[in-house]
Design a protein around this motif. Structure first.
Motif, PDB file in Angstrom:
ATOM      1  N   LEU A  80      -0.016  -5.938  -4.267  1.00 14.22           N
ATOM      2  CA  LEU A  80       0.687  -4.895  -4.998  1.00 14.22           C
ATOM      3  C   LEU A  80      -0.283  -4.165  -5.915  1.00 14.22           C
ATOM      4  O   LEU A  80      -1.128  -4.786  -6.550  1.00 14.22           O
ATOM      5  N   TYR A 107      -0.110  -1.600  -9.116  1.00 11.09           N
ATOM      6  CA  TYR A 107       0.716  -0.924 -10.122  1.00 11.09           C
ATOM      7  C   TYR A 107      -0.134   0.131 -10.803  1.00 11.09           C
ATOM      8  O   TYR A 107      -1.227  -0.161 -11.258  1.00 11.09           O
ATOM      9  N   THR A 164       2.541  -0.910  -2.083  1.00  9.62           N
ATOM     10  CA  THR A 164       2.686  -2.228  -1.449  1.00  9.62           C
ATOM     11  C   THR A 164       1.866  -2.281  -0.164  1.00  9.62           C
ATOM     12  O   THR A 164       1.602  -1.250   0.452  1.00  9.62           O
ATOM     13  N   ASN A 218       9.168 -10.661  -0.922  1.00 16.46           N
ATOM     14  CA  ASN A 218       8.274  -9.990  -1.873  1.00 16.46           C
ATOM     15  C   ASN A 218       8.797  -8.599  -2.203  1.00 16.46           C
ATOM     16  O   ASN A 218       8.725  -8.136  -3.350  1.00 16.46           O
ATOM     17  N   THR A 270       9.866  -7.450  -5.904  1.00 18.11           N
ATOM     18  CA  THR A 270       9.215  -6.302  -6.536  1.00 18.11           C
ATOM     19  C   THR A 270      10.230  -5.214  -6.868  1.00 18.11           C
ATOM     20  O   THR A 270      10.090  -4.498  -7.863  1.00 18.11           O
TER      21      THR A 270
END
Ligand SMILES: Nc1nc2c(ncn2[C@@H]2O[C@H](COP(=O)(O)OP(=O)(O)O)[C@@H](O)[C@H]2O)c(=O)[nH]1
Ligand SMILES: [Mg+2]
Length: 166
Positions: free
Chosen positions: A35, A37, A44, A57, A61
């Motif tokens: 991931l 951010y 992703t 997942n 998320t």
């Protein structure tokens, strides 16, 4: 919660390029292994949707975001999502078609594939390379209701933006 979007889609579909374009950053050629951010976006790995083992997942998320982008590559003849995938994720849904500039892009096919994935919502037709349709995405992430999103699509009246409902 701050408005934030998770981008999901297949391997090589253009997720990371889209994220970098939205954030005004230089693309890095790196494959997304985990991931990522950054500000209002979560990128992703394509494996998350391509392998059902990773669906949890995606679910985990999704708790951290307000919106989900379901991304479809215009040059791909297949969808990586199971039918009606968005039903399982209770977040505001946005469809994005990538690579509409490509010689082998088929935007109609991509739209039809996305309509099998999303129950309703806006679909944005984009090219990160040619900066087409990109400007609609950040404002859409600011909108929280279907009514506001529908109105936004109507007001823009753009060939790169449509609303799908079933
Ligand atoms: N023609 C075209 N190719 C693109 C566009 N965006 C990304 N690509 C290419 O698609 C490939 C995969 O992009 P990437 O962002 O890494 O995909 P990801 O695996 O979904 O993160 C790369 O070779 C990109 O250069 C676009 O807007 N137009
Ligand atoms: Mg990536």
């Amino acid at each position: 919660m701050k408005n934030r979007v998770m981008i999901i889609g297949g391997v090589q579909a253009g997720k990371s390029t889209l994220m970098n374009t939205l954030l005004g950053k230089e693309s890095t050629a790196n494959k997304t292994q985990a991931l990522v951010y950054d500000d209002w976006i979560v990128d992703t790995p394509g494996e998350y949707v391509e392998n059902p083992m990773y669906y949890r997942n995606i679910m985990a998320t999704s708790l951290e975001v307000t919106h989900v982008i379901y991304l479809q590559d215009a040059t791909s003849a297949r969808s990586v999502f199971p039918p009606q995938f968005s039903l399982g994720i209770p977040k505001i849904q946005i469809g994005v078609i990538t690579k509409i500039d490509a010689p082998n892009a088929d935007v109609e096919r991509a739209t039809a594939l996305l309509k099998n994935v999303m129950t309703h919502g806006p679909i944005v037709k984009t090219s990160s390379w040619q900066k087409l349709g990109i400007e609609f995405i950040e404002p859409l992430i600011q909108l929280k209701t279907h009514e506001d999103i529908q109105q936004f699509v109507k007001d823009r009246d753009s060939p790169y933006l449509m609303y799908c409902s079933q």
